[in-house]
Structure formats: C-alpha cells, structure tokens
Design an enzyme around this catalytic site. Structure first.
Site, PDB file in Angstrom:
ATOM      1  N   ASP A  89       0.816  -1.205   0.000  1.00 48.65           N
ATOM      2  CA  ASP A  89       0.000   0.000   0.000  1.00 48.65           C
ATOM      3  C   ASP A  89       0.855   1.263   0.000  1.00 48.65           C
ATOM      4  O   ASP A  89       0.464   2.282  -0.571  1.00 48.65           O
ATOM      5  CB  ASP A  89      -0.926   0.007   1.214  1.00 48.65           C
ATOM      6  N   GLY A  90       2.028   1.212   0.634  1.00 45.26           N
ATOM      7  CA  GLY A  90       2.910   2.374   0.646  1.00 45.26           C
ATOM      8  C   GLY A  90       3.356   2.764  -0.749  1.00 45.26           C
ATOM      9  O   GLY A  90       3.418   3.953  -1.090  1.00 45.26           O
ATOM     10  N   ASN A 163      -4.107   8.940   2.083  1.00 43.03           N
ATOM     11  CA  ASN A 163      -4.598   8.384   3.345  1.00 43.03           C
ATOM     12  C   ASN A 163      -4.926   9.456   4.375  1.00 43.03           C
ATOM     13  O   ASN A 163      -6.061   9.587   4.800  1.00 43.03           O
ATOM     14  CB  ASN A 163      -3.568   7.424   3.944  1.00 43.03           C
ATOM     15  N   GLU A 164      -3.891  10.177   4.807  1.00 41.13           N
ATOM     16  CA  GLU A 164      -4.089  11.106   5.905  1.00 41.13           C
ATOM     17  C   GLU A 164      -3.025  12.191   5.944  1.00 41.13           C
ATOM     18  O   GLU A 164      -1.910  12.006   5.451  1.00 41.13           O
ATOM     19  CB  GLU A 164      -4.112  10.375   7.254  1.00 41.13           C
ATOM     20  N   HIS A 174       5.990  14.316  22.184  1.00 45.03           N
ATOM     21  CA  HIS A 174       5.600  15.120  23.337  1.00 45.03           C
ATOM     22  C   HIS A 174       4.235  15.738  23.055  1.00 45.03           C
ATOM     23  O   HIS A 174       3.784  15.807  21.914  1.00 45.03           O
ATOM     24  CB  HIS A 174       6.631  16.213  23.642  1.00 45.03           C
ATOM     25  N   ARG A 191      -5.002  19.337  23.819  1.00 48.81           N
ATOM     26  CA  ARG A 191      -3.658  18.952  24.251  1.00 48.81           C
ATOM     27  C   ARG A 191      -3.524  17.471  23.943  1.00 48.81           C
ATOM     28  O   ARG A 191      -4.213  16.642  24.525  1.00 48.81           O
ATOM     29  CB  ARG A 191      -3.458  19.212  25.743  1.00 48.81           C
ATOM     30  N   TYR A 206      -3.443   4.487   9.610  1.00 43.71           N
ATOM     31  CA  TYR A 206      -3.029   5.103  10.874  1.00 43.71           C
ATOM     32  C   TYR A 206      -4.233   5.493  11.723  1.00 43.71           C
ATOM     33  O   TYR A 206      -4.245   5.338  12.949  1.00 43.71           O
ATOM     34  CB  TYR A 206      -2.174   6.325  10.557  1.00 43.71           C
ATOM     35  N   LEU A 208      -7.140   4.076  11.956  1.00 42.23           N
ATOM     36  CA  LEU A 208      -7.692   2.896  12.619  1.00 42.23           C
ATOM     37  C   LEU A 208      -6.870   2.532  13.849  1.00 42.23           C
ATOM     38  O   LEU A 208      -7.415   2.207  14.913  1.00 42.23           O
ATOM     39  CB  LEU A 208      -7.738   1.727  11.631  1.00 42.23           C
ATOM     40  N   SER A 209      -5.548   2.592  13.728  1.00 41.54           N
ATOM     41  CA  SER A 209      -4.672   2.264  14.853  1.00 41.54           C
ATOM     42  C   SER A 209      -4.862   3.222  16.020  1.00 41.54           C
ATOM     43  O   SER A 209      -4.646   2.856  17.177  1.00 41.54           O
ATOM     44  CB  SER A 209      -3.207   2.296  14.400  1.00 41.54           C
TER      45      SER A 209
END
EC number: 2.7.1.23
Length: 309
Positions: A89-90, A163-164, A174, A191, A206, A208-209
């Site tokens: 997919d990448g 995708n995103e 952080h 935050r 990503y 979904l994860s």
C-alpha cells in the site's frame, strides 16, 4: 518533454488481443525488492506478448531489463491509460499522489503485507488482469487531501495525501497544544500528541490504529482522530468531505513540529502556524477486478469472523 513511442497505439485491424479500454500501460514498483522485480518482469513480458505498449518507471526499469521504455512517474501519468503498481500500500500511495492529477486508471499487485489497495495476487495475476484488460472491472473514485502550512498569513508549504495528513511532534514525542476549527467555526482546543485528518481510504491505516472508525470508500467524509488526547471526553469526529479543517498551533509549543502526508512527505511547522486540510481537486481512479467486495477485503485483512450460517 514528451516522448515518442513507435508502438504506443495499435494499428486498426492489427492482430492483437487488446481491448479498446487500455492501450499503453505503465509499470511501477518497489525498488530493490526481489519479489517485486520478479513480478515486474513477468508483467512486462506478458503484456508485451499481448501487444500492449509498456512503459516502466525509471526507478525499476533497470531491474526489468535493458529493453524497456524507461520513463518517470509524470510521463506514465501523461502517456498511459493504465498504471499497474507492484508492491504494498505504501508504494500505491506514493504513486497515487502523483497519478491522481492525470486521467489514468490505477490497479495494484500485492507484494506487501495487508494490501488494502493492491488487489491482484503476484503469482497468479494473469487471469484476473486479463479480464480487467477486457473491460471487466469496477471503478472507485478516491478523493485526496491537500495539506497547507500557513505562517503569518503566507503559504509556506503544501502537499497532497491519499490516506491522511497528520500534525505531530518532530523526532521526539511530546504533547502539543492546538485549536481545531471546522469551516472557520471553533470546535475545541486540544492537548494531545497530534491530530490525524483521514480520508475514507486512510481510515483503515493510521487512523484505525489510533481508534478511528472505518469509513467505506464511497463516503464523502473525513475523520479527525486525536492522538493520545489529554482528556477522557475527546473522541474521533466525522465531518463532510467538503469541510475545511484548520489547526492553529499554540505559540507556546516547541519548534519541532511537522505535518506528514501519508507518512512520506513532511512539512515543517513552527509555533503559531496554521495548518489547513481540505479536499484536493485531484481524484484517484482506482480499479478492481469485477465483483470486488470491500467488506470481504476488510474481513480477510483484519481477521474478522466468517459467516456462521
């Protein structure tokens, strides 16, 4: 600069098995990957024997053979009717961000892991691909996102994502502070470790994860998924695909922030910057073998239970 191919189109009445749907086919693959190289060689030989004009993306052309027409990805988009992407997919995402601006159909041969976007099996692609080349296929239009970084009212950088688009810290994780606006309406301050803005295509990646919902590909929607928010009440939210998302980074943040597009392209972000994420004018024309069932793909790739009765 254009390129001239002596075999780019079949002559009328020529003895060929080609359909009228596709004439010039581009091959794209994962560089320096043994399995991908084997599949690309088989594809090139098989398509050439069928009478098609075949162009090979320059990064893998030398692995296919010295007799290939080597071109860059832009030339494949401009000159081909169909692009076949061999890899995971990448690899499909990287090719799609470029090819979406052209009127070209795209199909994938899976040489990766999950393969949500790459349908064809690498060892037995001939039967399914033959039917596709004869015009027996299903078409999906997948919209892309455009991500922009604005600084002091000026556009500093931009890119597209299949995708995103993800706002996140740089190399060291952080918490960051930012505000979220939908169509210039304030939604909330946040935050968190970042924010994922995903298309339906990216909702199985990503997003979904990070706890986001799965959006079926035909939905005209985007999903916003906070990454490790410092509150129990913040949840993913689905908005219309035509919405304009604005993330305003607090001026009190550190300076190592980024916006990643599909995890491939990183845009630098400074405190006080505004990130605009919106629907791109480009659309990926993804094709599948006839009878493609999205829910079968989900069930297979995600290990869902099979029918009980």
């Amino acid at each position: 600069m254009g390129i001239n191919f002596e075999v780019s189109r079949p002559k009328a009445g020529s003895d060929t098995n080609m359909s009228n749907t596709f004439h010039t086919i581009g091959l794209i693959g994962k560089p320096n990957h043994e399995g991908t190289n084997l599949t690309l060689k088989r594809l090139h030989h098989w398509l050439t024997m069928q009478g098609y004009s075949v162009l090979v993306e320059e990064r893998v052309a030398s692995d296919v053979g010295s007799h290939t027409h080597s071109v860059d990805l832009l030339e494949i988009g401009a000159n081909c009717d169909l692009a076949i992407v061999v890899g995971g997919d990448g690899n499909m995402l990287g090719a799609a961000r470029v090819l979406a601006r052209f009127d070209i159909a795209v199909i994938g041969v899976n040489r990766g892991n999950l393969g949500f976007l790459t349908d064809l099996p690498p060892d037995t692609f001939e039967e399914a691909l033959s039917k596709v080349l004869e015009g027996e296929f299903d078409t999906e239009q997948r919209f892309l996102l455009e991500a922009e970084v604005h600084r002091h009212g000026e556009l500093k950088s931009s890119n597209t994502a299949v995708n995103e688009a993800v706002l996140h810290p740089g190399k060291i994780a952080h918490m960051i502070e930012f505000e979220v606006y939908i169509d210039d309406k304030f939604m909330y301050s946040q935050r968190a470790d970042g924010m994922i803005v995903s298309t339906p295509t990216g909702s199985t990646a990503y997003s979904l994860s990070a706890g986001g919902a799965i959006l079926t590909p035909n939905l005209e929607a985007m999903i916003l998924v906070p990454m490790f928010p410092h509150t129990l009440s913040c949840r993913p939210i689905v908005v219309d695909a035509c919405s304009i998302i604005k993330l305003v980074v607090s001026p009190h943040n550190g300076d190592n922030l980024e916006v990643s597009c599909d995890g491939h392209v990183n845009l630098s972000v400074l405190p006080g910057d505004e990130i605009i994420v919106k629907r791109s004018a480009d659309t990926l024309r993804l094709i599948h073998p006839k009878g493609h069932n999205y829910f079968h793909v989900l069930r297979t790739k995600l290990g869902w239970g099979s029918k009980l009765f």
